[in-house]
Design a protein around this motif. Sequence first.
Motif, PDB file in Angstrom:
ATOM      1  N   GLU A  75       0.837  -1.208   0.000  1.00  0.00           N
ATOM      2  CA  GLU A  75       0.000   0.000   0.000  1.00  0.00           C
ATOM      3  C   GLU A  75       0.873   1.259   0.000  1.00  0.00           C
ATOM      4  N   LEU A  76       1.940   1.223   0.816  1.00  0.00           N
ATOM      5  CA  LEU A  76       2.802   2.396   0.903  1.00  0.00           C
ATOM      6  C   LEU A  76       3.551   2.600  -0.417  1.00  0.00           C
ATOM      7  N   GLN A  77       3.989   1.491  -1.034  1.00  0.00           N
ATOM      8  CA  GLN A  77       4.692   1.607  -2.310  1.00  0.00           C
ATOM      9  C   GLN A  77       3.750   2.159  -3.376  1.00  0.00           C
ATOM     10  N   ASN A  78       2.513   1.704  -3.371  1.00  0.00           N
ATOM     11  CA  ASN A  78       1.490   2.252  -4.276  1.00  0.00           C
ATOM     12  C   ASN A  78       1.379   3.763  -4.105  1.00  0.00           C
ATOM     13  N   LYS A  79       1.259   4.177  -2.842  1.00  0.00           N
ATOM     14  CA  LYS A  79       1.084   5.604  -2.556  1.00  0.00           C
ATOM     15  C   LYS A  79       2.296   6.395  -3.046  1.00  0.00           C
ATOM     16  N   MET A  80       3.466   5.818  -2.840  1.00  0.00           N
ATOM     17  CA  MET A  80       4.705   6.480  -3.278  1.00  0.00           C
ATOM     18  C   MET A  80       4.706   6.671  -4.793  1.00  0.00           C
ATOM     19  N   PHE A  81       4.375   5.618  -5.525  1.00  0.00           N
ATOM     20  CA  PHE A  81       4.330   5.731  -6.988  1.00  0.00           C
ATOM     21  C   PHE A  81       3.310   6.783  -7.415  1.00  0.00           C
ATOM     22  N   GLU A  82       2.193   6.845  -6.691  1.00  0.00           N
ATOM     23  CA  GLU A  82       1.152   7.826  -6.972  1.00  0.00           C
ATOM     24  C   GLU A  82       1.713   9.248  -6.831  1.00  0.00           C
ATOM     25  N   VAL A  83       2.401   9.491  -5.714  1.00  0.00           N
ATOM     26  CA  VAL A  83       2.983  10.818  -5.476  1.00  0.00           C
ATOM     27  C   VAL A  83       3.989  11.163  -6.561  1.00  0.00           C
ATOM     28  N   LEU A  84       4.683  10.138  -7.070  1.00  0.00           N
ATOM     29  CA  LEU A  84       5.696  10.360  -8.110  1.00  0.00           C
ATOM     30  C   LEU A  84       5.072  10.493  -9.494  1.00  0.00           C
ATOM     31  N   GLY A  85       3.737  10.443  -9.562  1.00  0.00           N
ATOM     32  CA  GLY A  85       3.071  10.678 -10.835  1.00  0.00           C
ATOM     33  C   GLY A  85       2.955   9.454 -11.727  1.00  0.00           C
TER      34      GLY A  85
END
Lengths: 591, 591
Positions: free
Chosen positions: A496-506
């Motif tokens: 979930e955290l990795q997903n969120k990170m990728f999201e923030v990175l666009g």
Amino acid sequence: MAERNHAGILTEKNVDEIVTLKGWVHRRRDLGELIFIDLRDQSGIVQIVFNPDYSKEALQVAETLRSEFVIQVTGKVIKRDEATINPNLPTGTIEVTVSHIEILNKSKNLPFLIHEAADVSDDLRLKYRYIDLRRTDLQDTFKKRHQITQSVRNFLNSNDFLEMETPILTKSTPEGARDYLVPSRVHPGEFYALPQSPQLFKQLLMMSGFEKYYQIARCFRDEDLRADRQPEFTQIDIETAFLSSEEIIELVEKMMQQVMKDVLDMEVTTPFPRISYHEAMERYGSDKPDTRFGMELIHVTDIVENCSFKVFSGPAKSGGKVALLNIKGNADQFTRKEIDGELTDYVKTYGAKGLAWIKIADGDLTGPIAKFFSEEEKAQLIERANAEDGDLLLFGADKAKVVYDSLGALRLKLAKDLHLIDETLFNFLWVVDWPLLEYDEEANRYVAAHHPFTSPVEDDIDQLTTDPANVRANAYDIVLNGYELGGGSVRINKRELQNKMFEVLGFTEESAREQFGFLLDALEYGAPPHGGVALGLDRIVMLLANKSNIRDTILFPKTASASDLLTDAPSEVSDTQLEELSIAKIVEEEE
Amino acid sequence: MAERNHAGILTEKNVDEIVTLKGWVHRRRDLGELIFIDLRDQSGIVQIVFNPDYSKEALQVAETLRSEFVIQVTGKVIKRDEATINPNLPTGTIEVTVSHIEILNKSKNLPFLIHEAADVSDDLRLKYRYIDLRRTDLQDTFKKRHQITQSVRNFLNSNDFLEMETPILTKSTPEGARDYLVPSRVHPGEFYALPQSPQLFKQLLMMSGFEKYYQIARCFRDEDLRADRQPEFTQIDIETAFLSSEEIIELVEKMMQQVMKDVLDMEVTTPFPRISYHEAMERYGSDKPDTRFGMELIHVTDIVENCSFKVFSGPAKSGGKVALLNIKGNADQFTRKEIDGELTDYVKTYGAKGLAWIKIADGDLTGPIAKFFSEEEKAQLIERANAEDGDLLLFGADKAKVVYDSLGALRLKLAKDLHLIDETLFNFLWVVDWPLLEYDEEANRYVAAHHPFTSPVEDDIDQLTTDPANVRANAYDIVLNGYELGGGSVRINKRELQNKMFEVLGFTEESAREQFGFLLDALEYGAPPHGGVALGLDRIVMLLANKSNIRDTILFPKTASASDLLTDAPSEVSDTQLEELSIAKIVEEEE
């Protein structure tokens, strides 16, 4: 194994022994009927003597010897006369009288003399690298490189690490630097990439149940080269499961302590000092501060905010910074012309618009900008800067980044020019509390400051979407004498955290999946907490061998245009080779 | 460093200790109110117990645990009841009663169960390699690989070798296997090649004055893959200056002796037996004989030269060979159908036209071809083959190469099928006196049997132009249990000899210069006598870890089509990437 003696380790203890030596003719001197040769092998140099009294035949052969001939000689070790002792040579109290010689190979005249290589162009030295490498200086560097590598291995082996090999033919991922690509023959139109680091594989190894991995790993980046960059470089790559950042930091400290002991016989105390990224920028204008000397940035934004010097008050009022370096007692060393010329040009390369300066004399500010300050401002500046007569104050006033970069660089330059650095020091330092993300103006999005798998600090996770600029990374860089030796982090181990990170990175869900799908999957099958570090081996060798260029630490380095002048790589290949790979060259004319 | 205990090493000595464990849920069993978990970490497995008497909270969490969840538990080590002792587990006499548990990460249902991975398709296991690698079997293999590597390093370090790194981005040379190419961005239309071995660089290092080099070196060959080949593989690469082939052989023997001692705690006696290439082919039909069993080729060309069986007399009279294998006492094991079917098909894949056979019964030859032999010929065959009742004789009759290849392969197959091999043996063997050159019918020229830098045996140098086929190489291969571990040679260190060698290989002066100009130059500037060896690390691991496939010795191996199923490499890349490299894909449709 061989009945062979080594030149460099013969001493008076060997006197009267019959020895057999194999090596190169380093220097030849003729003295009347006698011929003296400095014979060189990997262990060092010893003087051998040809004398008709020992062997006329050997002397005859010796007369044909020239520099770099490869010879094998047998003779007796004798003590030199007091008068002929050479105190500069470890073997200088003895010499070998030759009774038999065999020429193993000849040598043409060298393109340059080995002991005078310093005067030769870099290109010529690289083309004949195998001659340049015979220099004692380079021989010593690569012995040191070997020692460093083995010291690291010994330390990690004894701490239960397993050395493991990850692939060189791997997958291209656009995040990061430019990849070197390798066309696939079996899969036309597809490409492997050479790894920029084993990052993903070492994380996968933790997910594979290995808990302590290391590798002295070759890495590749197809970027334009600078003095301290090479297309291929080597890193000490480490990853651990279940360890905290504190434990990883402690491990690296103990490792570097061992290396310093093994290689330089130097005791280094741990723990190493730590500084936050923010403090490093404020105090040193650098995220890799050289702490072997002071001359820190002194911030005076508050003092000059309302002064009549617009160059200062402007930035100070609009969120920028004004800071100064106090070049203590060196005001006389710099003429106005030098400051306005050379030094100003220097800071301009770091984005500064100019370099304001003040000298201190008779307890007062002097110089062209002194008039802009009130008595109170002057007094505050003098107090803040701890300024005394003979001091030179050099100012930066701009956006924070420009002030950091220009004064940070100027600080280093002046310390070198003024010999303020104690070169015997090895100052290790951790830089911690890095920002997780950086805003990329060009791409108009956040990018990972380290890499997209770095974990945020636990307390900051909630801010990831609301205030990404202020999220701290659970990351740490190790710095030695102003050079970044390497860095690492605790990684994200939850999907979930990795997903969120990728999201923030666009990343879109698809683009994340396409590039890192295998990692996202792996996070769902029992990925343990894990983290690690990577240290630049070449840079460690550079610093411990006291070299100024990374190129001197690599046996067969490439030039600034990524060419190997020795083998002439890269080079053209046959059409058949390209056809087999289903690729074609795009020649300029055809465009 | 961490206050953490390791599961696999807990014993009765730890009874009553409070321990903290971190690892994976290997198996869960519920027994009434109790939950038993096999907790696995890298060190092994221990049973942990959740019991409401110890902690109700922990038990509640335990109820949510599934396979491969990552957990941290704290509890007390207790002795198991006599009745519940597990003799199959090193920790089987104790268990840990859990008072506290934390779930560090969850896991979805696995695509396959770890302890039943053997039943799963290879492709699925490679796609989820990080799950497959959790198997004890693979964990052990990579621990062994680590041990072997460190044993080699320790041995070489203590023998004054320096570990040195040679480039991965290097020059393409058409001699040898197919190169992997890397397009250059800076030099459009030019390419680097990944090294097939560090051969030329290690020779250049000897010319650089380093006398003992080693590297655990990654090598690359773009060839179609077999079970024991991978696109990238690792070799123990060694080069020495001034050592003879005898000294290099002795060095390698001592190194392997050390490895066998360190890794398998096995004493191996040196020197290893030696056999000439010619004798190996004659006796075993192989240049890498498996000497763990007999069943050698028995040559009967002279006996059958005039027999009335044309299949034998034909080759025997025209320079071919007739030989047999005596499958002692196993005549009953093979029906006529099996011999004419399976076994004949097998030898046909090695070029044989058929497989003649004879069984021995009542002191006489029996079977369809028995009638072709005179009484004298029969008696001679029986005597030569040392044949007795119940023996099966299998014949090869053809050109020498076909007889060697087919009977050599058949010998191995039958030994395996009939369990004639003592699997506990490790039979090292040197194969020496190799031919320097091989005639390549296709290219219509001689090619180097090893590589073009291999030195001929001193005595044979004069024959190089007059009788190239019979020139022996100063080369040696090391064989273990029928696998070539590696090989090496003394190299050519004189320019004139290297010139002559290139001439014999059909190089023009220009083509030799273009490809190997730098080496030819280097030979003229004091190149010392030198030689070395390269051993396949993957293959050593395979044999010492008792694996049948090289793929099991590589952490992230590629498939037969050179794909990495985990990361999906090779893959498509962006047009921008290709443009920057000045290359274009040639798509099938456009051809």
